[in-house]
Motif scaffolding. Structure first.
Motif, PDB file in Angstrom:
ATOM      1  N   LYS A   1       0.757  -1.186   0.086  1.00 30.17           N
ATOM      2  CA  LYS A   1       0.012  -0.053  -0.096  1.00 30.17           C
ATOM      3  C   LYS A   1       0.916   1.101   0.245  1.00 30.17           C
ATOM      4  N   ARG A   2       1.888   1.292   0.891  1.00 33.11           N
ATOM      5  CA  ARG A   2       2.901   2.218   0.804  1.00 33.11           C
ATOM      6  C   ARG A   2       3.549   2.596  -0.511  1.00 33.11           C
ATOM      7  N   GLU A   3       4.077   1.543  -1.088  1.00 35.49           N
ATOM      8  CA  GLU A   3       4.426   1.597  -2.600  1.00 35.49           C
ATOM      9  C   GLU A   3       3.583   2.281  -3.687  1.00 35.49           C
ATOM     10  N   TYR A   4       2.337   1.274  -3.593  1.00 34.62           N
ATOM     11  CA  TYR A   4       1.253   1.933  -4.433  1.00 34.62           C
ATOM     12  C   TYR A   4       1.137   3.535  -4.472  1.00 34.62           C
ATOM     13  N   ASN A   5       0.869   3.783  -3.032  1.00 30.85           N
ATOM     14  CA  ASN A   5       0.647   5.271  -2.863  1.00 30.85           C
ATOM     15  C   ASN A   5       1.703   6.131  -3.270  1.00 30.85           C
ATOM     16  N   SER A   6       2.651   5.765  -3.511  1.00 36.06           N
ATOM     17  CA  SER A   6       3.745   6.543  -4.156  1.00 36.06           C
ATOM     18  C   SER A   6       4.056   6.475  -5.549  1.00 36.06           C
ATOM     19  N   THR A   7       3.099   5.746  -6.181  1.00 31.17           N
ATOM     20  CA  THR A   7       3.134   5.858  -7.612  1.00 31.17           C
ATOM     21  C   THR A   7       2.513   7.122  -8.156  1.00 31.17           C
ATOM     22  N   SER A   8       2.955   7.337  -9.388  1.00 29.94           N
ATOM     23  CA  SER A   8       2.420   8.541 -10.006  1.00 29.94           C
ATOM     24  C   SER A   8       0.874   8.473 -10.268  1.00 29.94           C
ATOM     25  N   TYR A   9       0.659   7.264 -10.499  1.00 26.44           N
ATOM     26  CA  TYR A   9      -0.984   7.292 -11.030  1.00 26.44           C
ATOM     27  C   TYR A   9      -1.766   7.394  -9.535  1.00 26.44           C
ATOM     28  N   ALA A  10      -1.470   6.933  -8.432  1.00 27.17           N
ATOM     29  CA  ALA A  10      -1.987   7.124  -7.261  1.00 27.17           C
ATOM     30  C   ALA A  10      -1.926   8.688  -6.761  1.00 27.17           C
ATOM     31  N   ARG A  11      -0.690   9.150  -6.813  1.00 27.61           N
ATOM     32  CA  ARG A  11      -0.665  10.604  -6.544  1.00 27.61           C
ATOM     33  C   ARG A  11      -1.578  11.444  -7.575  1.00 27.61           C
ATOM     34  N   SER A  12      -1.731  11.140  -8.914  1.00 24.62           N
ATOM     35  CA  SER A  12      -2.401  12.060  -9.939  1.00 24.62           C
ATOM     36  C   SER A  12      -4.178  11.722  -9.317  1.00 24.62           C
ATOM     37  N   SER A  13      -4.366  10.602  -8.638  1.00 25.73           N
ATOM     38  CA  SER A  13      -5.581  10.321  -8.424  1.00 25.73           C
ATOM     39  C   SER A  13      -5.946  10.908  -6.997  1.00 25.73           C
ATOM     40  N   GLY A  14      -5.234  11.830  -6.336  1.00 26.41           N
ATOM     41  CA  GLY A  14      -5.366  12.413  -5.101  1.00 26.41           C
ATOM     42  C   GLY A  14      -4.991  11.614  -4.053  1.00 26.41           C
ATOM     43  N   MET A  15      -4.411  10.532  -4.055  1.00 26.15           N
ATOM     44  CA  MET A  15      -4.204   9.666  -2.785  1.00 26.15           C
ATOM     45  C   MET A  15      -2.850  10.363  -2.110  1.00 26.15           C
ATOM     46  N   LEU A  16      -2.965  10.036  -0.762  1.00 27.26           N
ATOM     47  CA  LEU A  16      -1.615  10.593  -0.089  1.00 27.26           C
ATOM     48  C   LEU A  16      -0.410   9.774  -0.460  1.00 27.26           C
ATOM     49  N   PRO A  17       0.539  10.604  -0.551  1.00 24.39           N
ATOM     50  CA  PRO A  17       1.765   9.847  -0.761  1.00 24.39           C
ATOM     51  C   PRO A  17       2.156   8.667  -0.078  1.00 24.39           C
ATOM     52  N   GLY A  18       3.015   7.663  -0.256  1.00 27.46           N
ATOM     53  CA  GLY A  18       3.183   6.561   0.587  1.00 27.46           C
ATOM     54  C   GLY A  18       3.716   7.028   2.031  1.00 27.46           C
ATOM     55  N   GLY A  19       4.516   7.660   2.186  1.00 27.64           N
ATOM     56  CA  GLY A  19       5.061   8.254   3.325  1.00 27.64           C
ATOM     57  C   GLY A  19       4.168   8.795   4.175  1.00 27.64           C
ATOM     58  N   ASP A  20       3.162   9.671   3.631  1.00 24.43           N
ATOM     59  CA  ASP A  20       2.232  10.458   4.310  1.00 24.43           C
ATOM     60  C   ASP A  20       0.940   9.490   4.776  1.00 24.43           C
ATOM     61  N   TRP A  21       0.668   8.421   3.861  1.00 22.59           N
ATOM     62  CA  TRP A  21      -0.265   7.539   4.303  1.00 22.59           C
ATOM     63  C   TRP A  21       0.421   6.713   5.380  1.00 22.59           C
ATOM     64  N   TYR A  22       1.516   6.224   5.530  1.00 25.71           N
ATOM     65  CA  TYR A  22       1.980   5.452   6.494  1.00 25.71           C
ATOM     66  C   TYR A  22       1.989   6.027   7.841  1.00 25.71           C
ATOM     67  N   GLN A  23       2.288   7.333   7.883  1.00 27.24           N
ATOM     68  CA  GLN A  23       2.298   8.202   8.885  1.00 27.24           C
ATOM     69  C   GLN A  23       0.859   8.464   9.555  1.00 27.24           C
ATOM     70  N   HIS A  24       0.191   8.593   8.780  1.00 19.93           N
ATOM     71  CA  HIS A  24      -1.502   8.805   9.061  1.00 19.93           C
ATOM     72  C   HIS A  24      -1.957   7.344   9.778  1.00 19.93           C
TER      73      HIS A  24
END
Length: 172
Positions: free
Chosen positions: A79-102
């Motif tokens: 999940k952390r890796e996926y959220n760091s992909t350009s697709y996830a970021r362009s979809s408005g998801m939190l970057p992987g590190g931010d998701w992990y901290q949240h």
């Protein structure tokens, strides 16, 4: 543990759903007796999320550490890796590190909220982790604490200093 048990009944959260009711009964009986009790629980466990410990059932909470999810857990890592992909970021998801901290602070804030359950309730809350005061990320970590208590956080340099402030808090 023996030194603690000389002052209070010590109850610990155990694995398994069938252990919760008798453990809570033991804890609440000790509190009702007037002797008090100490409840040891883990983040993301049954006790730290979803249960009320209002009024005399929790006058102090010690949150030791910040419960970052295990990077050894494949789901967390992916999940952390996926959220760091350009697709996830362009979809408005939190970057992987931010998701992990949240994820860590969601569990942390759930645990903090177990003890203050209504307008007239009170408790001393101890955030026991140097990452709130001595690291490069201290300000960010403090900013992740629930808004209702964020501005109440104090940093103490010694246990003696915090004990004095805690005594004043309970006297007030």
């Amino acid at each position: 543990l023996e030194r603690l048990e000389a002052h209070k009944r010590v109850v610990a959260e155990e694995r398994g759903a069938d252990t919760l009711a008798p453990t809570l009964e033991t804890f609440r009986d000790a509190v009702a007796s007037g002797a008090g009790a100490l409840f040891l629980a883990v983040y993301r466990g049954k006790v730290s999320e979803g249960l009320d410990f209002k009024d005399e059932n929790a006058r102090a909470v010690f949150c030791v550490g910040i419960p970052f999810p295990s990077l050894g857990d494949v789901k967390v890592r992916l999940k952390r890796e996926y959220n760091s992909t350009s697709y996830a970021r362009s979809s408005g998801m939190l970057p992987g590190g931010d998701w992990y901290q949240h994820q860590a602070f969601r569990a942390y804030n759930q645990a903090l909220g177990r003890c203050v359950r209504h307008q007239h309730d009170y408790a001393a809350i101890f955030m026991v982790d140097a990452r709130f005061c001595r690291s490069e990320e201290a300000a960010r970590n403090r900013g992740m604490v629930s808004k209702w208590m964020r501005n109440l956080v104090q940093h103490f340099h010694s246990a003696r200093e915090s004990a004095g402030t805690t005594a004043e808090f309970f006297e007030a």
